[in-house]
Design a protein around this motif. Structure first.
Motif, PDB file in Angstrom:
ATOM      1  N   LYS A  32       0.666  -1.063  -0.132  1.00 28.17           N
ATOM      2  CA  LYS A  32       0.040  -0.066   0.043  1.00 28.17           C
ATOM      3  C   LYS A  32       0.799   1.224   0.067  1.00 28.17           C
ATOM      4  O   LYS A  32       0.575   2.253  -0.921  1.00 28.17           O
ATOM      5  CB  LYS A  32      -0.933   0.078   1.308  1.00 28.17           C
ATOM      6  CG  LYS A  32      -2.001  -1.215   1.304  1.00 28.17           C
ATOM      7  CD  LYS A  32      -3.234  -0.820   0.329  1.00 28.17           C
ATOM      8  CE  LYS A  32      -4.022  -1.859   0.393  1.00 28.17           C
ATOM      9  NZ  LYS A  32      -5.331  -1.769  -0.752  1.00 28.17           N
ATOM     10  N   ASN A  90       1.162   4.377  -2.804  1.00 30.26           N
ATOM     11  CA  ASN A  90       0.838   5.566  -2.360  1.00 30.26           C
ATOM     12  C   ASN A  90       1.882   6.540  -2.805  1.00 30.26           C
ATOM     13  O   ASN A  90       1.710   7.691  -3.409  1.00 30.26           O
ATOM     14  CB  ASN A  90       0.668   5.650  -0.749  1.00 30.26           C
ATOM     15  CG  ASN A  90      -0.679   5.001  -0.449  1.00 30.26           C
ATOM     16  OD1 ASN A  90      -1.402   4.659  -1.229  1.00 30.26           O
ATOM     17  ND2 ASN A  90      -0.785   4.825   0.928  1.00 30.26           N
ATOM     18  N   PRO A 118      -3.467   9.165  -3.329  1.00 24.08           N
ATOM     19  CA  PRO A 118      -3.050   7.581  -3.154  1.00 24.08           C
ATOM     20  C   PRO A 118      -4.090   6.611  -3.474  1.00 24.08           C
ATOM     21  O   PRO A 118      -5.162   6.916  -3.478  1.00 24.08           O
ATOM     22  CB  PRO A 118      -2.776   7.566  -1.574  1.00 24.08           C
ATOM     23  CG  PRO A 118      -2.417   8.788  -1.302  1.00 24.08           C
ATOM     24  CD  PRO A 118      -3.382   9.817  -2.044  1.00 24.08           C
TER      25      PRO A 118
END
Length: 466
Positions: free
Chosen positions: A244, A248, A258
């Motif tokens: 993640k 982002n 993001p």
């Protein structure tokens, strides 16, 4: 040719000669630019820095991301705005060589009191007149000592420095996007291997339970197999978090909120193998931050020229002309005036301002020289580091493949021994499984290092802006 004409020519030549003594012409300083790449003595000037970035990166998904970054990245847009500021400063410095021109139109009331004739003593009357005036005035400083020309050259060097800085931002942006993209693919691969390992270890737990019922192993083996499963499972949340975060980071680089990033897989990547570095002296024309550092030095050099010129007299010519009248009816017929003034201003005592200006300019020039030198040396260091990183990754990749093959066999052998004989115990299975997973994850890091070292070498050589 009359005497006055000859005299003017001689004066002009004298001024040019003196000006050359005050302001100096820029020459690149002596720097060591050869042999900056460690353990690399090639004389071939072919360099991968001349490659278009789309040639280096064959992954079309990565190409799309890089193009988005070039179009939308906010750091790059800021660099473009700085170029506009430098352009405005250059235009202003060019204008300093031209005469100024002002227009002025005004009406002035003049009042005075006077003793009136034929009136008793002590009685005064007020006299009031109006002056109508319209004029044009101009002022021009002759650039005898090259002060204004040096200021213009300094502004132009600053503009070129800003442009080179923008290119440096672009090369860094391309490298950062590519490196983050490869990191994301590596994390995907690590997560896939970990999840596959979890499936295998889940089966191991069931196998250990069955073997315990058959009195082949004891309860300790079952508990150890469960702990081994949990050890793999506990790494999954961190891997997903890292994925993640990598997504982002890539989103921000392309100026997006993001979000998920479209991507391929690590196995689909083929590192560019023709790693031609050229010679280190080519960094002077290929690497944008080195180019920017030289223009920074050149700007500081011209500022020193300007500071020297302040010690010499300035020749200023001013002129004014227009219409002025006490009667509006006579404004266009009996009111023409003009004047022309030329003067030399020689600084005698300026409270130390000229000396301080020169000392500051010389110090800034020396700082800019050291920056130029340091940037060039850093470029050589980064090329050397990237080359060595690629070489070590290639060496590890071959050995790692053998290690993984051997550990895979070790896991299979120990499981078979545990199932059909008492020649081993679950601790041996546990050790071989943990070693295999560690080697597989390290193999992914080796692959990532190889891909990223190519990217870093490309950027270090100055690739990405051509």
């Amino acid at each position: 040719m009359n005497f006055r004409y000859k005299h003017s020519i001689l004066i002009g030549l004298a001024i040019v000669t003196l000006s050359a003594c005050v302001t100096k012409k820029y020459e690149r300083p002596q720097l060591t630019s050869e042999g900056l790449y460690r353990d690399n003595s090639t004389t071939d000037t072919t360099t991968m820095a001349d490659l278009q970035w789309k040639t280096l990166f064959s992954d079309t998904t990565l190409q799309s991301l890089i193009q988005q970054g070039i179009n939308e990245n906010l750091d790059l847009k800021q660099a473009i705005e700085r170029i506009k500021i430098a352009e405005a400063t250059l235009i202003q410095s060019r204008g300093a060589l031209l005469p100024s021109l002002q227009a002025d139109v005004n009406v002035t009331d003049n009042k005075a009191s006077a003793a009136a004739q034929n009136f008793p003593a002590g009685i005064n009357i007020n006299l009031e007149t109006q002056t109508y005036k319209a004029q044009l005035s101009t002022s021009w400083e002759a650039d005898i000592w090259g002060k204004l020309t040096s200021a213009k050259r300094g502004a132009y060097a600053t503009l070129l420095q800003s442009d080179a800085a923008k290119r440096a931002v672009q090369t860094q942006l391309i490298a950062t996007i590519a490196n983050n993209y490869y990191t994301l693919l590596a994390l995907d691969k690590q997560l896939a291997i970990t999840e596959q390992t979890i499936k295998v270890r889940t089966q191991d737990v069931e196998t250990m339970k069955a073997l315990k019922q058959g009195a082949v192993v004891n309860g300790a083996a079952v508990v150890q197999s469960e702990a081994n499963l949990y050890a793999a499972q506990v790494t999954v949340p961190d891997l997903k978090r890292s994925i993640k975060e990598a997504e982002n980071a890539l989103s921000i680089l392309v100026a997006k909120a993001p979000n998920a990033i479209n991507r391929t897989t690590l196995d689909q990547q083929t590192p560019y193998a023709n790693l031609q570095t050229g010679v280190s002296a080519q960094l002077l024309k290929n690497r944008p931050d080195v180019i920017a550092a030289e223009f920074g030095f050149r700007s500081a050099f011209e500022n020193t020229n300007v500071a020297k010129a302040y010690f010499y007299p300035a020749l200023t010519i001013t002129a004014a002309g227009g219409l002025s009248s006490l009667q509006l009816s006579d404004f266009f017929s009996k009111s023409i005036f003009y004047n022309l003034v030329g003067g030399l201003t020689q600084p005698i005592f300026a409270k130390g301002a000229n000396k301080a200006r020169l000392k500051t300019a010389e110090a800034n020039q020396q700082i800019a020289f050291y920056t130029f030198q340091q940037t060039l040396l850093t470029g050589g260091q980064e090329v050397s580091n990237a080359l060595y990183a690629y070489q070590t990754a290639a060496e590890k990749e071959e050995t790692r493949a053998k290690q993984i093959a051997s550990l895979t066999k070790a896991v299979d052998f120990t499981k078979e021994l545990l199932r059909y004989s008492s020649a081993t115990n679950y601790t041996d299975v546990l050790t071989s499984e943990q070693s295999l997973l560690s080697a597989q994850l390290s193999g992914i890091n080796d692959r990532l290092q190889k891909l990223q070292s190519v990217v870093n070498l490309y950027r270090a050589l100055g690739g990405g802006w051509k």
